[in-house]
Design a protein around this motif. Sequence first.
Motif, PDB file in Angstrom:
ATOM      1  N   GLU A 121       1.048  -1.360   0.052  1.00 50.38           N
ATOM      2  CA  GLU A 121       0.189   0.152  -0.141  1.00 50.38           C
ATOM      3  C   GLU A 121       0.765   1.303   0.151  1.00 50.38           C
ATOM      4  O   GLU A 121       1.611   1.512   0.858  1.00 50.38           O
ATOM      5  CB  GLU A 121      -0.817  -0.031   1.217  1.00 50.38           C
ATOM      6  N   GLY A 122       0.627   2.104  -0.901  1.00 50.95           N
ATOM      7  CA  GLY A 122       1.402   3.212  -0.982  1.00 50.95           C
ATOM      8  C   GLY A 122       2.456   3.385  -2.164  1.00 50.95           C
ATOM      9  O   GLY A 122       2.890   4.161  -2.456  1.00 50.95           O
ATOM     10  N   ALA A 123       2.681   1.845  -2.296  1.00 45.66           N
ATOM     11  CA  ALA A 123       4.233   1.831  -3.444  1.00 45.66           C
ATOM     12  C   ALA A 123       3.605   2.467  -4.877  1.00 45.66           C
ATOM     13  O   ALA A 123       4.295   3.090  -5.514  1.00 45.66           O
ATOM     14  CB  ALA A 123       4.554   0.561  -3.332  1.00 45.66           C
ATOM     15  N   LYS A 124       2.258   1.930  -5.390  1.00 41.63           N
ATOM     16  CA  LYS A 124       1.942   2.407  -6.563  1.00 41.63           C
ATOM     17  C   LYS A 124       1.649   3.956  -6.437  1.00 41.63           C
ATOM     18  O   LYS A 124       1.922   4.695  -7.756  1.00 41.63           O
ATOM     19  CB  LYS A 124       0.605   1.647  -7.071  1.00 41.63           C
ATOM     20  N   PRO A 125       0.960   4.530  -5.769  1.00 36.65           N
ATOM     21  CA  PRO A 125       0.701   5.935  -5.702  1.00 36.65           C
ATOM     22  C   PRO A 125       2.222   6.592  -5.733  1.00 36.65           C
ATOM     23  O   PRO A 125       2.405   7.781  -6.489  1.00 36.65           O
ATOM     24  CB  PRO A 125       0.115   6.447  -4.453  1.00 36.65           C
ATOM     25  N   LEU A 126       3.262   6.120  -5.036  1.00 37.02           N
ATOM     26  CA  LEU A 126       4.409   6.920  -5.168  1.00 37.02           C
ATOM     27  C   LEU A 126       5.067   6.692  -6.544  1.00 37.02           C
ATOM     28  O   LEU A 126       5.619   7.722  -7.300  1.00 37.02           O
ATOM     29  CB  LEU A 126       5.590   6.079  -4.246  1.00 37.02           C
ATOM     30  N   ALA A 127       4.909   5.394  -7.150  1.00 32.02           N
ATOM     31  CA  ALA A 127       5.635   5.451  -8.648  1.00 32.02           C
ATOM     32  C   ALA A 127       4.850   6.249  -9.579  1.00 32.02           C
ATOM     33  O   ALA A 127       5.179   6.610 -10.345  1.00 32.02           O
ATOM     34  CB  ALA A 127       5.608   3.954  -8.850  1.00 32.02           C
ATOM     35  N   ASP A 128       3.342   5.997  -9.350  1.00 31.70           N
ATOM     36  CA  ASP A 128       2.543   7.199 -10.112  1.00 31.70           C
ATOM     37  C   ASP A 128       2.955   8.353 -10.260  1.00 31.70           C
ATOM     38  O   ASP A 128       3.163   9.186 -11.234  1.00 31.70           O
ATOM     39  CB  ASP A 128       1.393   6.887 -10.023  1.00 31.70           C
TER      40      ASP A 128
END
Length: 205
Positions: A121-128
């Motif tokens: 959780e949080g990794a994809k928004p950071l990558a985005d």
Amino acid sequence: MSTLTDRARSTRDAILDAARACFSETGFRATTLREVARRARITQPLINHYFGSKDALFDAVLQRAVTDYDAAQVDQWERGSDDVAFFTEGLRVLFWWLGENRKTMRLVMWARLEGRLVDVEGAKPLADKVFAKFADALRLGSVRDDLDLRATLIVIDAMFKGFWDRSDDKETRAVPELEKRVYRQSMDFLLRGLLTPATLRSLNR
């Protein structure tokens, strides 16, 4: 009530610190909750109380790493897409953050080797956010249009992690100021490969 809350937060943080140390040293499979409890100087049932399982504890350690890195780069997220400092400062923060968080870095390496680097959780928004910044910079002509962004990020990741992973050996420690030298050379190499000639000239004015 506040004292209990502070105590609970302190206990939870101690478990996460101990788990990060254990997972980074021996990986997920070889780490036992008994060893984590020993390192944290608590009883094993407390780990189950706070996290429920070893899997959940592992994910919580990774989640904290994502949150910490996101916070370390907060100034870069607030910059405009035409501000080249997003790249120069972003790379600087990444390099030194990895150096200060080597246990987290090794934990991620273990997670990849063991196929456990799930969508935390949080990794994809950071990558985005990173991809969005690059896309805007590409549209504005700040970065080269022949870049493969995913490949570029892999190269950056490998360069920085590779250095810090070897930085504790005797030969590396024997070279004065090596960390600063590697940082300067890496930045020069990466920025020349990343930015357009016009953007590079603006940096050197």
